[in-house]
Every structure is written in structure tokens, then in C-alpha cells.
Design a protein around this motif. Structure first.
Motif, PDB file in Angstrom:
ATOM      1  N   LYS A 187     -13.199  -1.377  -4.685  1.00  0.00           N
ATOM      2  CA  LYS A 187     -12.668  -2.741  -4.665  1.00  0.00           C
ATOM      3  C   LYS A 187     -12.090  -3.055  -6.043  1.00  0.00           C
ATOM      4  CE  LYS A 187     -15.466  -6.267  -4.854  1.00  0.00           C
ATOM      5  NZ  LYS A 187     -16.479  -7.285  -4.487  1.00  0.00           N
ATOM      6  N   GLU A 215      -7.888  -5.721  -3.650  1.00  0.00           N
ATOM      7  CA  GLU A 215      -7.588  -4.499  -2.910  1.00  0.00           C
ATOM      8  C   GLU A 215      -8.909  -3.812  -2.571  1.00  0.00           C
ATOM      9  OE1 GLU A 215      -5.101  -2.298  -5.530  1.00  0.00           O
ATOM     10  OE2 GLU A 215      -3.678  -3.943  -5.787  1.00  0.00           O
ATOM     11  N   GLU A 216      -9.090  -3.528  -1.299  1.00  0.00           N
ATOM     12  CA  GLU A 216     -10.289  -2.840  -0.831  1.00  0.00           C
ATOM     13  C   GLU A 216      -9.871  -1.589  -0.078  1.00  0.00           C
ATOM     14  OE1 GLU A 216     -12.316  -5.582   1.662  1.00  0.00           O
ATOM     15  OE2 GLU A 216     -12.996  -6.865   0.008  1.00  0.00           O
ATOM     16  N   GLY A 217     -10.577  -0.513  -0.324  1.00  0.00           N
ATOM     17  CA  GLY A 217     -10.235   0.720   0.367  1.00  0.00           C
ATOM     18  C   GLY A 217     -11.396   1.687   0.390  1.00  0.00           C
ATOM     19  N   GLY A 262       0.813  -1.208   0.000  1.00  0.00           N
ATOM     20  CA  GLY A 262       0.000   0.000   0.000  1.00  0.00           C
ATOM     21  C   GLY A 262       0.848   1.261   0.000  1.00  0.00           C
ATOM     22  N   ASP A 269      -9.228   6.699   6.589  1.00  0.00           N
ATOM     23  CA  ASP A 269      -9.331   5.653   5.572  1.00  0.00           C
ATOM     24  C   ASP A 269      -8.757   4.330   6.047  1.00  0.00           C
ATOM     25  OD1 ASP A 269     -10.180   7.023   2.817  1.00  0.00           O
ATOM     26  OD2 ASP A 269      -8.836   8.407   3.864  1.00  0.00           O
ATOM     27  N   THR A 270      -9.248   3.255   5.439  1.00  0.00           N
ATOM     28  CA  THR A 270      -8.736   1.904   5.658  1.00  0.00           C
ATOM     29  C   THR A 270      -8.527   1.233   4.308  1.00  0.00           C
ATOM     30  OG1 THR A 270      -9.841   1.646   7.795  1.00  0.00           O
ATOM     31  CG2 THR A 270      -9.194  -0.361   6.660  1.00  0.00           C
ATOM     32  N   GLU A 271      -7.395   0.540   4.168  1.00  0.00           N
ATOM     33  CA  GLU A 271      -7.086  -0.191   2.940  1.00  0.00           C
ATOM     34  C   GLU A 271      -6.645  -1.597   3.301  1.00  0.00           C
ATOM     35  OE1 GLU A 271      -3.260   0.277   0.691  1.00  0.00           O
ATOM     36  OE2 GLU A 271      -4.576   1.253  -0.761  1.00  0.00           O
ATOM     37  N   LYS A 272      -7.177  -2.583   2.564  1.00  0.00           N
ATOM     38  CA  LYS A 272      -6.787  -3.979   2.759  1.00  0.00           C
ATOM     39  C   LYS A 272      -6.328  -4.556   1.422  1.00  0.00           C
ATOM     40  CE  LYS A 272     -10.061  -4.833   6.535  1.00  0.00           C
ATOM     41  NZ  LYS A 272     -11.207  -5.648   7.004  1.00  0.00           N
ATOM     42  N   ARG A 273      -5.278  -5.381   1.494  1.00  0.00           N
ATOM     43  CA  ARG A 273      -4.744  -6.028   0.303  1.00  0.00           C
ATOM     44  C   ARG A 273      -4.532  -7.514   0.589  1.00  0.00           C
ATOM     45  NH1 ARG A 273      -1.862  -2.650  -3.544  1.00  0.00           N
ATOM     46  NH2 ARG A 273      -2.271  -0.461  -3.086  1.00  0.00           N
ATOM     47  N   GLN A 296      -2.925  -4.533   5.855  1.00  0.00           N
ATOM     48  CA  GLN A 296      -3.993  -3.590   6.193  1.00  0.00           C
ATOM     49  C   GLN A 296      -3.382  -2.290   6.691  1.00  0.00           C
ATOM     50  OE1 GLN A 296      -7.488  -4.909   8.388  1.00  0.00           O
ATOM     51  NE2 GLN A 296      -7.435  -3.068   9.646  1.00  0.00           N
TER      52      GLN A 296
END
Length: 822
Positions: free
Chosen positions: A535, A494-496, A248, A461-465, A431
Motif C-alpha cells: 500500500k 495505491e493498493e496491490g 496502472g 494480482d489485483t491493483e486498486k488506485r 482497478q
């Protein structure tokens, strides 16, 4: 513990024995040496730490026997001896054995040959050679491994293979360009490597400090100093790889656990999917060692910098099937900007390796980063240049802040079915939770000096990979033609998303007489400006063949098919959009080596990027496609100690998106950009103790087609891209005498003037920055003082966007450091 006492090699001999041609290094008083072998291409290297050659005992023999091009024994640095054996056609088979007063490297294949008389600075003495215990049969190295020496019966110590701990400025092979360990000279594309030794000598704790050493790379928009973003060959690259995985954007990447940094120039989509065509930065992390290793470092310097760190490694059990490595660092520092804006960061990265069997290993990795630092958009443009105000002046709010908490975890499984077939499977999860409270720049009234229409806002914000990679590497022959075939696929999600809220009023500030105090508690940020979620799902399938048509003629052919699905939601407007794109990205290249140290190459490659940028109405921009043609020459000088690359290229990228000047959070399609350039990079060792890394880059990057000729006419130069850049960093460490271990370093870093915005309304001025270092190493400890921007030059590094967010460079800085290893 690793040996720390320095052992002197009193004599070097080259002898024909009944076991083969032998290189014998003798010591006094029964002292025992330890070898650390590595191999690359046709060269076997044995690094012997904690050892020094006696005066005039350096040794070199050209063509000592059939199949061997050269044998050399040299002093590398203060306390390391290097034995180099280079084959004429293949990697030499070398067996290592030790006795009480010597270490012997035997070449069994040279048994039937009679060597020429040895040549050295001082001919070897004719004294009796200690008898070495007969070595066991050597096993050829597997791909990606070092030459595995065998030990003799009755030895007190194991001969240790720890090729992860590279030394020096020259790294002969890299994996980023092919996903296999390949000699750089055999890769038909420019790839540069910044080894750990350069990071240590320059005391580089940020990626941007390390990447100054590479041609064609400059800092790009960095979100108020909070992110690592770079411009490579004229194109912004927002993605950084970590051991081949996308990571990220959150926060500045940590360097404490890096073994080296690999920079692949030009499109890399053929192996890594949707990426910008300029190139990619891959961070290669430190891995567990089979021998105990403990390092403690401390840095302190200007602006209240304090940075202690540890690097610990070794086995966890007696048979060394469980190995660990632990890197951790804490940092506290202020800024040269007004009001002593404080940065605090903590990073820890444990790694565990389980050697399940002779052919199977499993790595588990975890990393955690916690960061709090100022958010600072910098200074402002005035006319066709930069406003004449102190670079220390804050035009936002002194309390603007950026926070990050990030965790990452994963595994890497490798199984070798045989010497020619390797299966790899890896997974990584990451994350990132980010928060900022900041002042967004507005428009400057140059008649009054008022900075108007600013915004106070806050992101949360939150980001997950999630990423999975699997590939199979096989080696085989079709007649006389050798193949290294790579087939694999990767999956990623990838979600954010998050929110942005602002203050209902926009306080102005005068850049010549600023008045602060308008900051309000977060509870008063009541104007919703963003509430979104996105996403992205990626699937890529790739196939690559590295073909050795002849010993000196290599072909690289590869292709990748990508499918990318994107979805986005605007919860404020209650709208959503989606797109699905697929693309095929090819690469083909050829390398011809007319003589051993020279490689001539040419390549063609393409890139693919589905646009994540959105218009004001929320719709995605169309995908971008890039095409590159590259030719170049690579050379290995001074027996491979010095590597150089000269490259010329042309990249064309279509459907380029750029920041909407009226709505900086959104983008506009620009059209087509073409970048042409010439690059030169050199790194390695000129003479014993004298290292160098230098570069020159010329980039001509401009708009060649425009969908909006009125706002973005053809001929506009690309923002943040200087036409010419150059760097030189060189160090010398005294090799003998009373001052042995004392060293000096000097560095020069230059960048031409460059456009500050896409409309080319102003430029950042050119500059030359000078760095220097003094260091002293003795046995297992080192102390150093590094000076950055020695002459306190006023310069500007990059622009976030537009005319109101210019990042000034740091003034004169001093960093003191101390490290000790066990």
C-alpha cells in the motif's frame, strides 16, 4: 449531422468596414460555411471544414494594421480552410458573422486603422461584398477555452466551437508541463506532442508505435510484451499519465480514445509527485463535442489483424448542456511468432459532460478494458550479441498467456468564478485484475544450446488506485508584470498484491531444436513463490507561478512538497516493512524571445522517487533523487505551421536501483547514473498538404558512481539506451486536380546498438526500419494502406532483463484501413 458536401470559396477579400477590418470569404449559390475557432498565444485561428479555396485564392497580408502582425487564408489538407490572425502583442479580438454567400471575420480593434493594400497570390476582385449582419460584441476567451464567436440574429446554424478536434501535425499549446494551457514556446522545458492526425496517418494502435516519433524515447522492459514501459532520456519510466492521473501498468494502453499524446522531457515531480527524472508520457483523451459527430473505422492486416472501432459524440438535449462521447474498439490478431498466438481485446470509454451553467461544467468518465494476449519473453543472447535463431522461435511455451480486466471511473469539475479565477477538482478510481501463466527465462549453455534453469510460474494480482486532485488557477498583475498562479494538492492511494505459484520442476529447452509439451494444468503449480500485499499513500502540495516580466521575457517558478508512505507484507515469510519519505521538488526556468518566432530557454528541476523496489530480504531501497539542467531553443516557422525544439540537458540520478541478476523479482542499489544528451524535434506543415514529424536524439548515459564496483563498475552504459536515435515521418496529400485527396507517406526509424543488460555483456544491433503509406480521402471517407518494416529488416526492440528475454521487432506488415465520418 455535420456537413459533408464540399463548398468552394470563390473569393477572399480584406476590407475596412464601419465595424472594423474584415476578412470576407465568399461562396457561390448561397452556400453557408461553418467556423471552428481556436486560439493560442497571440494567434486566432478559424478552421472552416468541408471547404476548398478556388484556384489562386490563397491570401496573406503582413502588418495590415496596427496590432495585427499578419492575416492568412490557406488551404489545410483537402477539405479544410484555415484563417489565421496573429497579433503583435496580444490575442486579437475577432467576431464571426455569416450571410447567405459569405462568412466574415471582423477585427473591431482595427476599426480606426487603414489597412495596407491586400497581398495574395491572386488579388481579390472588386465585386460587391455581401452585407454581413452586424455581429454582437465578442467576449474575450477564458483560460483553456477557445475564442468564443458570437452569432448573428437570423442565422440558420450556430457557429460551432469544437477545438477538441485538432487537425494537422503541429499543436501550439500543451497542459502537461504546467497544468494550464500554455503555449509550448513559453515553456522552459522540452515538450513534444503527437496529435491525433499522426496516429491516424501511421495507423498507430500502440503507444510504442506513436512514441517512435519522439527524440530520447525508446521501449523499455515490457514484461513479456504485456506492458507499456519506456526509457526517456536514459531512465526507465514505469508510470503513464491519463489526463494528468497516474494509471496502472496493466496491459498495453489503448489509443482509440486519444486526442493527442504529450511527452514532457525531464523531471515532472514538481507537478505530479514521485516520477523518474527522464520525463513523463501523458495521454490526453477525447472529450464530448457540441455538434453531432460519428466516425466508424476498420483496420485489417497481416497476422489476422481485425480491428473495428467507433467514435460517437454530440449533444443529448436541445440546449446542448448535456454532451456525450463514446469510443469503443474490438481487436483480434495473431503474432508473427510461432504457433499463431492470439490477442483479443475490447475497450469502451464513454464520457458525459454536464454544463451546469455558463461558468461550471462537470465531466463523468468511465473506461473498461478486457485483454488476453500471449506472454512472450522473446529470444536469448549468445556471446556478445543475439543468438542466431529465427525471430519467430518461441523459447517459452506456446500457450503462455497474459490476461487483464480493468475498469476506471472518475469525474472532473470546473468552476470559473470570473475570467481570472478557475477552480478544478477531479477524482479517478481504477482497478486492474491481472493473471499470467508463463515461462521465465533461465541461463543459456552456449556450448550445447540448452536453455537451462527455466521456471514455469503463474501470477494472479489485483491493483486498486484512488486519486483526488484539486487546484486553483488565478491570473493577476503586479504593476506591469503578469502572473498565472497555480496552487493545488493531490491525494492518492495505491493498493496491490497477489500470488505467484510455480511448477516443482524446471524443464530445459534447446534453442536450436526446441521441443515443447511440458506445460501442466494450473492445478499442478503447487510451489508458492510469492504472496504479498503493498500500500502506498501519497500527499502532494504544489505552487507554481508563470510570470511574464515583459512580453518577450517569461519566468516559471514552482515547487512541490511530497509525503509518501509505503507498506508491504510478505505473507509467505510472515514479514512486513514500511517507510515514510518526504521531499521538496523545485523547478525554475526562464524563456527569452529575442524575436517573435524564437524562444531561448534554460531550466533547473529535480525529481523524487521513493523506491518501490525491494531487496531479497524484503526491505525497500532508499529513495532516488534526480537533478536536471536543460537549455534549448524553440522556433516557429512558416507562420507557426512548423515547430522545432533543440535541447541539451544533463541529468544525474542517485541511488539507482537495478534488477538483481540472481533474483530477477528483486532489486539492488546501483549507485549514480548520469545522462547527457542533445535532442532535436520538428513537426508541422512545410507546404499545404505536406506534413512532417522528425526527431534526432543523442544520449550518453552511464554509471558514474557505484556501490558495487566489482559487479557494476563506473563507466557501464545504461541498458536499453541507444546512443543515437532518429526518426522521420512525412506525408503529402495532392491538393487539386483529378487526383485531389490522394496522399503518400514515408517513414524512417533508426536506433544505434544498445547494451542489453546492466553488466554490458552484450548488445542489440543497430537498425533502420522503413515504413510507408498510401491513402485517399474524399469528402467524409478515407481509405489507406500502411506498410511497416517495408524491407523486412531483422531487428530487436528491447530487453526485459538479463540475457534471456530479448524482444524482436515485427517483420514486414501490411495494414489496410477504412474510415467514414458523419
Amino acid at each position: 449531422m455535420a456537413q459533408s458536401r464540399i463548398i468552394q470559396v470563390t473569393n477572399v477579400q480584406l476590407q475596412q468596414t464601419d465595424k472594423g477590418l474584415a476578412v470576407i470569404l465568399e461562396t457561390a449559390e448561397g452556400e453557408s460555411l461553418r467556423a471552428i475557432p481556436v486560439s493560442f498565444g497571440k494567434t486566432f485561428v478559424a478552421n472552416i471544414p468541408n471547404a476548398q479555396l478556388a484556384q489562386d485564392k490563397a491570401f496573406r497580408q503582413e502588418n495590415p494594421t496596427s496590432g495585427i502582425a499578419s492575416i492568412a487564408v490557406t488551404q489545410q489538407g483537402t477539405n479544410n480552410i484555415r484563417v489565421t490572425v496573429t497579433g503583435t502583442r496580444d490575442l486579437p479580438k475577432v467576431e464571426v458573422a455569416r450571410s447567405d454567400r459569405a462568412i466574415t471575420l471582423t477585427l473591431p480593434e482595427a476599426l480606426a486603422q487603414q489597412p495596407a493594400p491586400p497581398a495574395s497570390t491572386a488579388p481579390p476582385q472588386t465585386q460587391a461584398t455581401p452585407e454581413a449582419t452586424p455581429p454582437q460584441e465578442a467576449v474575450p476567451p477564458k483560460e483553456g477555452e477557445t475564442q468564443q464567436p458570437t452569432t448573428t440574429q437570423g442565422e440558420e446554424q450556430e457557429i460551432v466551437v469544437t477545438d477538441e478536434r485538432e487537425t494537422g501535425y503541429s499543436v501550439p499549446d500543451a497542459s502537461t508541463a504546467t497544468r494550464t494551457d500554455t503555449p509550448i514556446r513559453d515553456i522552459p522545458q522540452s515538450i513534444q506532442v503527437i496529435p491525433q492526425q499522426v496516429l491516424e496517418d501511421q495507423q498507430a494502435i500502440r503507444l510504442k508505435e506513436a512514441l517512435r516519433n519522439v527524440s530520447g524515447v525508446s521501449e523499455d522492459s515490457n514484461f513479456g510484451g504485456a506492458l507499456d514501459r519506456f526509457n526517456i532520456r536514459g531512465f526507465s519510466q514505469n508510470t503513464v499519465l491519463r489526463d494528468g492521473f497516474r494509471i496502472g501498468e496493466g496491459g498495453l494502453r489503448e489509443t482509440a480514445n486519444l486526442e493527442r499524446i504529450e511527452i514532457l522531457k525531464g523531471p515532472a515531480s514538481v507537478l505530479y509527485g514521485s516520477l523518474e527524472p527522464g520525463g513523463i508520457v501523458n495521454l490526453v483523451t477525447k472529450q464530448p463535442l457540441s455538434e453531432p459527430f460519428y466516425s466508424f473505422d476498420f483496420q485489417a492486416g497481416s497476422y489476422d489483424l481485425y480491428r473495428p472501432s467507433i467514435d460517437l459524440s454530440g449533444p443529448l438535449n436541445a440546449d446542448k448542456t448535456l454532451l456525450y462521447r463514446l469510443n469503443a474498439v474490438y481487436e483480434s490478431s495473431d503474432s508473427f511468432r510461432d504457433y499463431d498466438q492470439n490477442t483479443e481485446r475490447f475497450f469502451i470509454a464513454p464520457v458525459l459532460t454536464w454544463k451546469i451553467g455558463d461558468n461550471t461544467s462537470l465531466n463523468f468518465e468511465f473506461d473498461y478494458l478486457n485483454l488476453e494476449q500471449p506472454f512472450d519473453r522473446g529470444v536469448v543472447a549468445f556471446g556478445n550479441g543475439v543468438a542466431d535463431i529465427p525471430i519467430t522461435r518461441v523459447l517459452g511455451d506456446p500457450n503462455d498467456v497474459y490476461k487483464l480486466e480493468e475498469i476506471g471511473a472518475g469525474y472532473r469539475l470546473e468552476h470559473r468564478f470570473n475570467e481570472n479565477l478557475l477552480l478544478r477538482n477531479a477524482f479517478r478510481f481504477q482497478q486492474s485484475n491481472t493473471f499470467d501463466q508463463k515461462t521465465q527465462p533461465g541461463e543459456l549453455d552456449e556450448a550445447t544450446g540448452d536453455f537451462i534453469e527455466r521456471r514455469f510460474d503463474s501470477n494472479d494480482d489485483t491493483e486498486k488506485r484512488y486519486a483526488l486532485q484539486t487546484d486553483l488557477t488565478g491570473k493577476f498583475s503586479t504593476g506591469s508584470i503578469q502572473h498565472t498562479l497555480l496552487f493545488g494538492f493531490d491525494l492518492a492511494r495505491e493498493e496491490g498484491g497477489g500470488t505467484n505459484n510455480g511448477l516443482p520442476f524446471t524443464p530445459d529447452i534447446n534453442i536450436f531444436n526446441p521441443v515443447y509439451g511440458f506445460r501442466r494444468p494450473l492445478s499442478e503449480y503447487t510451489v508458492p513463490r510469492r504472496d504479498d500485499f503493498s500500500k502506498t499513500d501519497r500527499l502532494g502540495i504544489f505552487l507554481q507561478d508563470q510570470i511574464a516580466l515583459l512580453d518577450n521575457l517569461k519566468l516559471l517558478i514552482g515547487g512541490r512538497f511530497d509525503v509518501v508512505d509505503q507498506e508491504s507484507e510478505d505473507r509467505l515469510e510472515d514479514t512486513s516493512s514500511s517507510q515514510s519519505e518526504d521531499a521538496f521538488s523545485p523547478r525554475i526556468g526562464i524563456v527569452y524571445q529575442p524575436i517573435e518566432p524564437i524562444s531561448l530557454y534554460a531550466s533547473y528541476s529535480q525529481s523524487f522517487v521513493p523506491n518501490s523496489a525491494t531487496r531479497v530480504d524484503g526491505s525497500f531501497l532508499e529513495p532516488e533523487r534526480g537533478t536536471q539542467y536543460e537549455v534549448g531553443i524553440k522556433g516557429e516557422l512558416f507562420d507557426g505551421r512548423l515547430a522545432a525544439t533543440l535541447a541539451g540537458y544533463e541529468i544525474t540520478k542517485k541511488n539507482v536501483g537495478t534488477t538483481d541478476p540472481d533474483n530477477p523479482d528483486f532489486s539492488l542499489p546501483l549507485g549514480e547514473v548520469r545522462s547527457r544528451g542533445i535532442e532535436f524535434d520538428v513537426n508541422g506543415e512545410i507546404l499545404p498538404g505536406w506534413n512532417i514529424i522528425a526527431s534526432y536524439g543523442h544520449i550518453d548515459s552511464e554509471v558514474t558512481a557505484s556501490s558495487d564496483p566489482e559487479s557494476f563498475p563506473v563507466g557501464l552504459r545504461t541498458a536499453n539506451v541507444p546512443r543515437n536515435t532518429a526518426s522521420l515521418w512525412t506525408t503529402y496529400r495532392i491538393q487539386s486536380g483529378d487526383l485531389q485527396g490522394l496522399g503518400f507517406g514515408i517513414g524512417l526509424f533508426h536506433a544505434d546498438e544498445k547494451p542489453g543488460d546492466t553488466e554490458n555483456t552484450y548488445e542489440l544491433p543497430s537498425y533502420v526500419r522503413t515504413d510507408a503509406a498510401i491513402f485517399y480521402r474524399r469528402n467524409n471517407w478515407q481509405a489507406a494502406i500502411n506498410f511497416r518494416n517495408l524491407f523486412d529488416v531483422k531487428y530487436y526492440e528491447s530487453v526485459n532483463f538479463g540475457r534471456g528475454a530479448i524482444q524482436p521487432g515485427t517483420p514486414f506488415t501490411v495494414i489496410g484501413s477504412f474510415s467514414v465520418e458523419f
